[in-house]
Design an enzyme around this catalytic site. Structure first.
Site, PDB file in Angstrom:
ATOM      1  CE  LYS A  33      -2.266   1.665   3.614  1.00  0.00           C
ATOM      2  NZ  LYS A  33      -2.094   3.116   3.557  1.00  0.00           N
ATOM      3  CG  ASP A  61      -4.677   4.607   1.742  1.00  0.00           C
ATOM      4  OD1 ASP A  61      -5.822   4.987   1.440  1.00  0.00           O
ATOM      5  OD2 ASP A  61      -4.299   4.438   2.911  1.00  0.00           O
ATOM      6  CE  LYS A  63      -7.154   6.961   4.356  1.00  0.00           C
ATOM      7  NZ  LYS A  63      -5.778   6.453   4.212  1.00  0.00           N
ATOM      8  CG  LEU A  64      -8.722   9.909  -5.155  1.00  0.00           C
ATOM      9  CD1 LEU A  64      -9.109   9.467  -6.563  1.00  0.00           C
ATOM     10  CD2 LEU A  64      -7.577  10.906  -5.212  1.00  0.00           C
ATOM     11  CB  ILE A  67     -16.073  19.032  -7.093  1.00  0.00           C
ATOM     12  CG1 ILE A  67     -14.897  19.457  -7.970  1.00  0.00           C
ATOM     13  CG2 ILE A  67     -16.331  20.056  -5.997  1.00  0.00           C
ATOM     14  CD1 ILE A  67     -15.183  20.703  -8.805  1.00  0.00           C
ATOM     15  N   PRO A  68     -16.860  16.049  -8.072  1.00  0.00           N
ATOM     16  CG  PRO A  68     -19.057  15.311  -8.295  1.00  0.00           C
ATOM     17  CD  PRO A  68     -18.243  16.420  -7.711  1.00  0.00           C
ATOM     18  CB  THR A  70     -11.554  17.785  -8.858  1.00  0.00           C
ATOM     19  OG1 THR A  70     -11.940  19.113  -9.194  1.00  0.00           O
ATOM     20  CG2 THR A  70     -10.108  17.775  -8.409  1.00  0.00           C
ATOM     21  CB  THR A 120      -8.815   2.424  11.937  1.00  0.00           C
ATOM     22  OG1 THR A 120      -7.788   2.825  11.025  1.00  0.00           O
ATOM     23  CG2 THR A 120      -9.602   1.299  11.311  1.00  0.00           C
ATOM     24  NE  ARG A 208       1.678   3.695  12.469  1.00  0.00           N
ATOM     25  CZ  ARG A 208       0.833   4.548  13.032  1.00  0.00           C
ATOM     26  NH1 ARG A 208       1.290   5.642  13.598  1.00  0.00           N
ATOM     27  NH2 ARG A 208      -0.461   4.303  13.028  1.00  0.00           N
TER      28      ARG A 208
HETATM   29  O1  C5P Z   1       0.869   1.683  10.778  1.00  0.00           O
HETATM   30  P1  C5P Z   1      -0.565   1.265  10.732  1.00  0.00           P
HETATM   31  O2  C5P Z   1      -0.751  -0.210  10.979  1.00  0.00           O
HETATM   32  O3  C5P Z   1      -1.451   2.126  11.599  1.00  0.00           O
HETATM   33  O4  C5P Z   1      -0.969   1.495   9.210  1.00  0.00           O
HETATM   34  C1  C5P Z   1      -2.290   1.565   8.768  1.00  0.00           C
HETATM   35  C2  C5P Z   1      -2.288   2.129   7.371  1.00  0.00           C
HETATM   36  O5  C5P Z   1      -3.604   2.109   6.854  1.00  0.00           O
HETATM   37  C3  C5P Z   1      -1.808   3.576   7.274  1.00  0.00           C
HETATM   38  O6  C5P Z   1      -1.056   3.683   6.075  1.00  0.00           O
HETATM   39  C4  C5P Z   1      -3.078   4.395   7.160  1.00  0.00           C
HETATM   40  O7  C5P Z   1      -2.889   5.538   6.359  1.00  0.00           O
HETATM   41  C5  C5P Z   1      -4.022   3.410   6.485  1.00  0.00           C
HETATM   42  N1  C5P Z   1      -5.457   3.574   6.769  1.00  0.00           N
HETATM   43  C6  C5P Z   1      -5.982   3.578   8.061  1.00  0.00           C
HETATM   44  N2  C5P Z   1      -7.333   3.729   8.255  1.00  0.00           N
HETATM   45  C7  C5P Z   1      -8.158   3.831   7.200  1.00  0.00           C
HETATM   46  C8  C5P Z   1      -7.654   3.800   5.903  1.00  0.00           C
HETATM   47  C9  C5P Z   1      -6.286   3.648   5.727  1.00  0.00           C
HETATM   48  O8  C5P Z   1      -5.231   3.444   9.024  1.00  0.00           O
HETATM   49  N3  C5P Z   1      -9.471   3.921   7.381  1.00  0.00           N
END
Ligand code: C5P
Length: 235
Positions: A33, A61, A63-64, A67-68, A70, A120, A208
């Site tokens: 990702k 990832d 995360k767009l 506006i539609p 763009t 999350t 991480r």
């Molecule tokens: O390091 P960690 O396990 O927290 O990584 C989670 C990854 O998932 C990060 O790159 C974060 O940007 C991404 N993410 C997220 N929650 C979302 C969508 C994507 O943590 N809803």
């Protein structure tokens, strides 16, 4: 038992470090990702090339949310990269998602669009502050329903939301915010990797905890072993 499928979140400081992770781990994972940090960093093209060269899945990832028109035109610019998966915020609305889908079709891209529900890193208090809904599962169900109506391919959701959205069978479910040990960081709704897969996630996104571990390869093996051993599951 469903296959153990994990995306590794490449969020290291430099793409040189990210490249090392790809080279080391690509035989053991479903894909990688590439998020804000690595996509906006120098050499993201080299990183993307390496992921593709190894036949790993590429998950952009980005995360767009705009506006539609763009968002539709952003997809045009991404068509050369043609990622396997791309994120878009469901809260941007159905028309925005349809514009993105229409460019994907027009440009004959293979990209599957994944809608972000509630991050999350946000909990029920945040959900109440932002959406006036403290019940995160209820909110995620609403987002899932909009994702389904808009005909995107899947959603990103926390492990704790998975049981509530089981009925959305046509949608892929991807769960970030996962762990093996207790975490103390910005993530608020965190689930064990094995529980997320067991509860219905098609893929997990591991970041991480794995990347910063002493031996990421053996850590990956441990996630896998825990998933195989049903006695360790929470449910
Ligand atoms: O390091 P960690 O396990 O927290 O990584 C989670 C990854 O998932 C990060 O790159 C974060 O940007 C991404 N993410 C997220 N929650 C979302 C969508 C994507 O943590 N809803």
């Amino acid at each position: 038992m469903k296959k153990f499928r994990a995306f590794i979140a490449l969020d290291s400081k430099t793409n040189h470090e990210n490249l090392k992770v790809v080279k080391k781990l690509h035989p053991y994972v479903y894909g990688f990702k590439v998020g804000y940090r690595s996509f906006y960093n120098i050499n993201s093209d080299r990183l993307i090339k390496e992921i593709k060269k190894n036949k790993s899945k590429l998950f952009l990832d980005l995360k767009l949310h705009d506006i539609p028109n763009t968002v539709g035109s952003a997809l045009e610019s991404l068509s050369k990269i043609n990622p396997d998966y791309l994120t878009i915020h469901i809260s941007g609305g159905s028309t925005m998602m349809k514009y993105a889908l229409s460019t994907i079709k027009q440009k004959k891209m293979k990209t599957k669009l994944l809608g972000v529900t509630l991050l999350t890193s946000l909990d029920s208090k945040d959900s109440r502050d932002i959406y006036n809904e403290h019940d995160t599962a209820k909110l995620v169900k609403k987002f899932a329903s909009l994702a389904k109506k808009s005909e995107i391919n899947g959603i990103i959701c926390a492990g704790s939301d998975l049981s509530e959205i089981k009925r959305f069978k046509s949608l892929l479910k991807i769960t970030p915010g996962v762990k093996m040990f207790n975490r103390k960081d910005d993530q608020k709704r965190v689930t064990y990797v094995h529980d997320a897969l067991n509860l219905g996630a098609n893929f997990v996104v591991i970041g991480r905890e794995l990347i910063n571990s002493k031996d990421p390869k053996s850590m990956l093996q441990k996630y896998y072993e825990k998933y195989q051993n049903q006695n360790l599951w929470t449910n």
